[in-house]
Structure formats: C-alpha cells, structure tokens
Design an enzyme around this catalytic site. Structure first.
Site, PDB file in Angstrom:
ATOM      1  N   ARG A  49       0.816  -1.216   0.000  1.00  0.00           N
ATOM      2  CA  ARG A  49       0.000   0.000   0.000  1.00  0.00           C
ATOM      3  C   ARG A  49       0.855   1.273   0.000  1.00  0.00           C
ATOM      4  O   ARG A  49       0.363   2.353  -0.251  1.00  0.00           O
ATOM      5  CB  ARG A  49      -0.923  -0.006   1.222  1.00  0.00           C
ATOM      6  CG  ARG A  49      -2.244  -0.676   0.901  1.00  0.00           C
ATOM      7  CD  ARG A  49      -3.170  -0.596   2.063  1.00  0.00           C
ATOM      8  NE  ARG A  49      -2.537  -1.152   3.262  1.00  0.00           N
ATOM      9  CZ  ARG A  49      -3.104  -1.152   4.460  1.00  0.00           C
ATOM     10  NH1 ARG A  49      -4.279  -0.619   4.639  1.00  0.00           N
ATOM     11  NH2 ARG A  49      -2.490  -1.684   5.493  1.00  0.00           N
ATOM     12  N   ASP A  91      -3.708  -1.573  -3.095  1.00  0.00           N
ATOM     13  CA  ASP A  91      -4.386  -2.008  -1.872  1.00  0.00           C
ATOM     14  C   ASP A  91      -5.078  -3.329  -2.197  1.00  0.00           C
ATOM     15  O   ASP A  91      -6.008  -3.370  -3.014  1.00  0.00           O
ATOM     16  CB  ASP A  91      -5.414  -0.936  -1.467  1.00  0.00           C
ATOM     17  CG  ASP A  91      -6.212  -1.364  -0.244  1.00  0.00           C
ATOM     18  OD1 ASP A  91      -5.976  -2.469   0.262  1.00  0.00           O
ATOM     19  OD2 ASP A  91      -7.084  -0.577   0.178  1.00  0.00           O
ATOM     20  N   LYS A 146       2.796 -20.620   5.648  1.00  0.00           N
ATOM     21  CA  LYS A 146       2.029 -20.906   6.849  1.00  0.00           C
ATOM     22  C   LYS A 146       1.926 -19.644   7.722  1.00  0.00           C
ATOM     23  O   LYS A 146       2.764 -18.770   7.566  1.00  0.00           O
ATOM     24  CB  LYS A 146       2.670 -22.056   7.603  1.00  0.00           C
ATOM     25  CG  LYS A 146       3.826 -21.678   8.545  1.00  0.00           C
ATOM     26  CD  LYS A 146       4.262 -22.883   9.295  1.00  0.00           C
ATOM     27  CE  LYS A 146       4.359 -22.666  10.754  1.00  0.00           C
ATOM     28  NZ  LYS A 146       5.477 -21.922  11.262  1.00  0.00           N
ATOM     29  N   HIS A 176       9.127 -24.641   5.035  1.00  0.00           N
ATOM     30  CA  HIS A 176      10.521 -24.353   4.677  1.00  0.00           C
ATOM     31  C   HIS A 176      11.460 -25.502   5.040  1.00  0.00           C
ATOM     32  O   HIS A 176      12.551 -25.613   4.494  1.00  0.00           O
ATOM     33  CB  HIS A 176      10.992 -23.010   5.251  1.00  0.00           C
ATOM     34  CG  HIS A 176      11.336 -23.036   6.707  1.00  0.00           C
ATOM     35  ND1 HIS A 176      10.396 -22.917   7.691  1.00  0.00           N
ATOM     36  CD2 HIS A 176      12.527 -23.172   7.347  1.00  0.00           C
ATOM     37  CE1 HIS A 176      10.993 -22.980   8.873  1.00  0.00           C
ATOM     38  NE2 HIS A 176      12.286 -23.130   8.686  1.00  0.00           N
ATOM     39  N   LYS A 180      15.289 -27.773   3.019  1.00  0.00           N
ATOM     40  CA  LYS A 180      16.623 -27.968   3.629  1.00  0.00           C
ATOM     41  C   LYS A 180      17.333 -29.141   2.937  1.00  0.00           C
ATOM     42  O   LYS A 180      16.735 -30.195   2.728  1.00  0.00           O
ATOM     43  CB  LYS A 180      16.486 -28.252   5.135  1.00  0.00           C
ATOM     44  CG  LYS A 180      15.950 -27.045   5.928  1.00  0.00           C
ATOM     45  CD  LYS A 180      16.016 -27.291   7.420  1.00  0.00           C
ATOM     46  CE  LYS A 180      15.242 -26.261   8.213  1.00  0.00           C
ATOM     47  NZ  LYS A 180      15.939 -25.006   8.470  1.00  0.00           N
ATOM     48  N   ASP A 233       2.582 -24.583  15.516  1.00  0.00           N
ATOM     49  CA  ASP A 233       3.693 -23.854  14.895  1.00  0.00           C
ATOM     50  C   ASP A 233       4.753 -24.810  14.323  1.00  0.00           C
ATOM     51  O   ASP A 233       5.357 -24.516  13.294  1.00  0.00           O
ATOM     52  CB  ASP A 233       4.337 -22.934  15.949  1.00  0.00           C
ATOM     53  CG  ASP A 233       5.377 -22.002  15.361  1.00  0.00           C
ATOM     54  OD1 ASP A 233       5.073 -21.369  14.340  1.00  0.00           O
ATOM     55  OD2 ASP A 233       6.486 -21.899  15.922  1.00  0.00           O
ATOM     56  N   HIS A 238       6.408 -28.971  10.340  1.00  0.00           N
ATOM     57  CA  HIS A 238       7.793 -29.417  10.147  1.00  0.00           C
ATOM     58  C   HIS A 238       8.040 -30.845  10.664  1.00  0.00           C
ATOM     59  O   HIS A 238       8.605 -31.681   9.963  1.00  0.00           O
ATOM     60  CB  HIS A 238       8.765 -28.454  10.835  1.00  0.00           C
ATOM     61  CG  HIS A 238       8.552 -27.010  10.473  1.00  0.00           C
ATOM     62  ND1 HIS A 238       8.208 -26.609   9.213  1.00  0.00           N
ATOM     63  CD2 HIS A 238       8.636 -25.868  11.208  1.00  0.00           C
ATOM     64  CE1 HIS A 238       8.090 -25.286   9.182  1.00  0.00           C
ATOM     65  NE2 HIS A 238       8.336 -24.818  10.380  1.00  0.00           N
ATOM     66  N   LYS A 338      10.822 -24.397  22.421  1.00  0.00           N
ATOM     67  CA  LYS A 338      11.577 -23.139  22.396  1.00  0.00           C
ATOM     68  C   LYS A 338      12.336 -23.028  23.716  1.00  0.00           C
ATOM     69  O   LYS A 338      11.944 -23.627  24.719  1.00  0.00           O
ATOM     70  CB  LYS A 338      10.618 -21.958  22.256  1.00  0.00           C
ATOM     71  CG  LYS A 338       9.614 -22.140  21.127  1.00  0.00           C
ATOM     72  CD  LYS A 338       9.678 -21.024  20.110  1.00  0.00           C
ATOM     73  CE  LYS A 338       8.664 -21.147  19.008  1.00  0.00           C
ATOM     74  NZ  LYS A 338       9.075 -21.906  17.840  1.00  0.00           N
TER      75      LYS A 338
HETATM   76  C1  BG6 Z   1       8.949 -21.519  11.798  1.00  0.00           C
HETATM   77  C2  BG6 Z   1       8.249 -21.275  13.105  1.00  0.00           C
HETATM   78  O1  BG6 Z   1       8.096 -22.178  10.903  1.00  0.00           O
HETATM   79  O2  BG6 Z   1      10.103 -22.320  12.007  1.00  0.00           O
HETATM   80  C3  BG6 Z   1       9.193 -20.633  14.102  1.00  0.00           C
HETATM   81  O3  BG6 Z   1       7.121 -20.436  12.904  1.00  0.00           O
HETATM   82  C4  BG6 Z   1      10.459 -21.439  14.242  1.00  0.00           C
HETATM   83  O4  BG6 Z   1       8.565 -20.478  15.365  1.00  0.00           O
HETATM   84  C5  BG6 Z   1      11.065 -21.724  12.865  1.00  0.00           C
HETATM   85  O5  BG6 Z   1      11.360 -20.721  15.068  1.00  0.00           O
HETATM   86  C6  BG6 Z   1      12.237 -22.677  12.982  1.00  0.00           C
HETATM   87  O6  BG6 Z   1      12.862 -22.797  11.730  1.00  0.00           O
HETATM   88  P1  BG6 Z   1      14.392 -23.215  11.618  1.00  0.00           P
HETATM   89  O7  BG6 Z   1      14.622 -23.358  10.164  1.00  0.00           O
HETATM   90  O8  BG6 Z   1      15.178 -22.098  12.252  1.00  0.00           O
HETATM   91  O9  BG6 Z   1      14.547 -24.494  12.395  1.00  0.00           O
END
Ligand code: BG6
Length: 489
Positions: A49, A91, A146, A176, A180, A233, A238, A338
């Site tokens: 925007r 927008d 996501k 993601h 890797k 999360d 993952h 975490k």
């Molecule tokens: C993300 C999560 O998808 O992956 C984060 O939302 C997390 O909370 C991250 O920290 C971890 O990714 P990586 O590649 O650093 O292990």
C-alpha cells in the site's frame, strides 16, 4: 502445462514490506542473483500500500539486505538485482487496484508467480483481484506461507477460497523444512543405499527419535504464537513432514504426485491420540525464566505483550505410532520446544540388537547401532557401530565408535543453501515436489485436531520447564515408560 525449466518469471511479492520478505525472501533472491540462478529476464515486483517508487523500493531492499544478510553486499550483484526490481502501489482489498499490476505484468510475457507473504485473511481478496484481471490463469502460480489455518476447518476454508481461482497444480504451499538440503538427502540416504533400504522397517529398527530444539523464544511474535503454540507452529508441519519422509515407502519415482501419495499414506496411518490415550502419549510444557548462553531470559508469560494466564505450550513431546505393516510396534518419539539448551534438529534411528550376544563374557550389554542424522547445525550424519578394541588379548572387548560424515569437512561445504533459495527456485521451475499438497495439510490437521481437542478438554496448564533445559521432567517419563531415554548430545 507447467514447464520444468528455469524460465523468465515475474515474481510478485504481496507483503513486500513485511518481515518474511525482509528476513527470508530478499536475502534468498540476492543469493540466487549471486549464483546466477535467476533467468536473465526474471523480474521481482514488490506489492504494497506504500506510495513508493522504484528508487524507494531499491533503498528498502538494500537496507533490508544490509540487516539480514550474513555477508557483506557486493555492489555488482546488488545492481544486477536492482535491474529486476519494480514496485506496484496497490491495496489488496480493492480489486480495482489490480489493474496497476496487470499493466506492469503485461509488459512482458513472463510466467507469473504470486508470493503471498501476507496473513491468510488477505488471500481471498488477492485471489479476487488477480482473477478480475485474468492474472490467475495457468501457468500462473501462487506460493503460500504458513500459518495455513489453525485447524482442519480453518485450513479447508483457506484452501477452498484459493482453489476457486487456482488449480492445485498452480498452488505451492511452503514448509521451509522441505527446502533444507539435509531433508532432501533423507530420500537419497534411504532409497539409494541398499544397507538402509533393506533395513528400514520394524524388523531391524527398534525406535526413532525426532528432535527439533530451538534456543529462541517467541521473538516478539507473542500475538501470533499465543494463538498457535508449538503444536501448530512446529509439530503440525515441520515435524510431521520429517516423520513422513523418514517412514514413507519408496515412491514409484521422484515425481511430486508419487512422493505425496506415499506421505499421505503415512499421515492416514498415524494412530489417533485422543482423550483416552493423551496422558500416556503427550507432554506439553511452557518455559519459565532461566539462563541461556549465559544470558538470563524471561518466562513465556513475561515476554513483551504476554497474557500472564496463557496456557499456550512452547514445548511438546509426543509418542507416535504408525499403524501399518512396515512400522507396527515401532514407537516414534517426537519433541520440539523453544528455549531449549541448544539449537539442533536431528533424527536418531535406533537399530535392534542381535538376538544372541556372542560377546557377553566381556560385554554384558551391547549398545544398539544408531544412525544420527543431523539436520542442522553441523549438517551430516553419524553411524554408531560396535568395534573390537585392538589388542593381543584373546577376549573381545567392544567399543562403540562413530563413523562420521559432516558436510563442512567435504568439498561440498559451500553448497548448503538456505531453504528459501531452493524453494523460490523450485517454484520458478514449477516443480511441486518440495511443496505440501492440500491433502497432506488436511490429513495432518485431522490428526492434530484430535490432540488439541483432548488437551483443551483437560483444561490444564502445560508443565513448566526452566529455559535452557530439555523441557519438563514429564517428557522424560514419556520415553522412560518404554525403558528408553532421549538422545541428547
Ligand atoms: C517456523 C516457526 O516455521 O520455524 C518458528 O514459525 C520457528 O517459530 C522456525 O522458530 C524454525 O525454523 P528453523 O529453520 O530455524 O529451524
């Protein structure tokens, strides 16, 4: 038809000013430029925007790269990247605005890739705007990030909104972890080495542990994270993706459809966890204050913006069973959290022991062979095997030795790229193998929803664990009840 070659693309980034763009997409695009991986006619169009012109966008990109690149910027590559950049002031909630994008895109005949680096509540209006200007027709693609929902129902809603305008072969959903190098290598490790290929089943494997440990807390993302928690999360995406790649049967070939088919079979075979078996199989934790790398860190509920009564979990340990012939009787222990002592993602395969211990005179207990696959950091793997200690004695005294492979010790040490580089490139080539299908997302949510429902019904607080430790004590019990222990380096 989607072509599989590196072709000229117009990468349109919705959310050009956002965190994801600054931290991940721009550094990845810079690297792709540096390694000469982008087609010479590829363009990158930021959308937002803000009333920015091209020059302003250049300064924004430069400043972001200076902050988020781990290396010094090279002027030559930066200038090359700038030549591709454009900015479209639009927008997304105003479908009439999309004509501005249409004008920019019609200057070339490039394949359009719309990257949705925005929250999912904007996906629908973006899709409408694109479609109003016929910017949704194949081979145009969309890339989505996501969180794609917080439950089966909400993820279906997002998928349905998008699929009104785009067909499944045009939709690239990012996890993601799939970008890797070490995750990709799981396929080669498992399916090209007969040693593993033939022994990857419940006859030879005793159990498997998957750990994704993070040192970071929630990094100022309290608003998002508190609604999500570690299950949504990290586990839903993952860890489940890793589990499917570790356990799927060999696909017919490496085509996206065949790989996805095998992964879906695993997701459909996960034993349900519900009210009846929750306590035996799941432990949730939340970090309290502690010390990490010599620095004092606050508890989760003392993070900025926190609700002091939050019940959100920042740690989960879970015992998973896969009810199919290949994995019957084999437990998979998964944990992620975490504020753990180290950042480390790894898979540990514990093999069974020989039925008869020929060496029991001097080695009462034989340790099991283990394959430790280090996903990050120190990427590589270690195979632990038993070996006779050399000596002139007639006894066999055995020692557990490590056969080590580390990418950093090889000539490939500079080939490990960031997952966003790979995923952007694959989306430009139109290869869907490293992206998650609608069915995979739905199957994983079906399984996760039951766990979250069971937890909500309990109406309890997660067990507290001190920051800098391996989660709550209860997570030890989940594995000790089966006479096993977590593999910690
Ligand atoms: C993300 C999560 O998808 O992956 C984060 O939302 C997390 O909370 C991250 O920290 C971890 O990714 P990586 O590649 O650093 O292990």
């Amino acid at each position: 038809m989607i072509s599989k070659i590196n072709q000229a693309c117009d990468l349109v980034i919705f959310g050009a000013k956002g965190d994801l763009t600054r931290r991940k997409l721009l550094p990845a695009l810079y690297q792709l430029e540096k390694f000469n991986k982008l087609h010479k006619n590829t363009r990158i169009i930021g959308v937002g925007r803000a009333d920015w012109n091209k020059n302003f966008f250049h300064s924004f990109v430069k400043e972001s790269l200076e902050i988020f690149m781990k290396e010094k910027l090279n002027d030559y590559f930066l200038k090359k990247l700038f030549l591709r950049l454009d900015f479209c002031n639009l927008d997304v909630k105003n479908t009439n605005d999309f004509i501005k994008l249409q004008i920019i895109l019609s200057q070339k005949n490039n394949t359009i890739i719309n990257y949705f680096a925005v929250p999912p509540n904007l996906f629908s209006s973006i899709c409408q705007g694109l479609s109003k200007n016929q910017l949704n027709l194949s081979p145009t693609r969309i890339v989505m990030e996501k969180p794609l929902g917080t439950s089966l129902k909400t993820s279906q809603k997002i998928n349905n909104q998008v699929s009104k305008y785009f067909k499944e072969h045009q939709i690239f959903r990012i996890d993601h972890y799939l970008g890797k190098e070490t995750i990709l290598n799981l396929l080669s490790l498992r399916f090209s080495n007969i040693l593993f290929f033939n022994n990857w089943n419940n006859k030879i494997i005793d159990h498997v542990q998957i750990t994704v440990a993070e040192q970071v807390g929630i990094e100022g993302r309290w608003g998002y994270f508190d609604q999500s928690g570690q299950i949504r999360d990290m586990l839903q995406n993952h860890l489940l993706q890793i589990l499917t790649i570790v356990t799927m049967s060999p696909p017919e070939n490496l085509n996206a459809n065949n790989i996805r088919k095998e992964k879906i079979k695993i997701l459909q075979s996960l034993r349900h966890i519900n009210d009846a078996n929750f306590d035996k199989n799941v432990v949730l934790g939340q970090y309290s204050a502690g010390t990490l790398n010599g620095i004092e860190v606050p508890s989760y509920i003392d993070e900025n913006g926190a609700n002091k009564k939050s019940k959100t979990e920042t740690f989960v340990a879970i015992k998973v069973n896969i009810d199919n012939k290949k994995w019957a009787g084999i437990p998979f222990y998964l944990r992620t959290g975490k504020r753990l002592p180290v950042k480390c993602s790894k898979i540990v395969i514990f093999f069974k022991k020989p039925i008869k211990n020929l060496f029991d005179n001097h080695n009462k207990i034989l340790p099991s062979n283990k394959l430790v696959i280090k996903l990050q950091p120190n990427e590589g793997f270690t195979l632990q095997v038993l070996n006779k200690i050399p000596s002139l004695n007639s006894e066999y005294i055995l020692d557990n030795i490590d056969l080590n492979f580390k990418y950093s010790d090889t000539i490939y040490k500079n080939n490990l790229s960031d997952s966003y580089e790979r995923l952007l490139l694959e989306s430009m080539k139109g290869i869907q193998t490293l992206f998650v299908s609608k069915k995979e997302i739905e199957e994983s949510w079906k399984w996760i929803d039951l766990i979250i429902d069971a937890w909500n019904k309990k109406n309890e607080f997660p067990a507290l664990y001190k920051s800098g430790t391996w989660g709550p004590d209860e997570s030890e019990k989940i594995i000790q009840q089966d006479a096993r222990i977590w593999h910690n380096d």
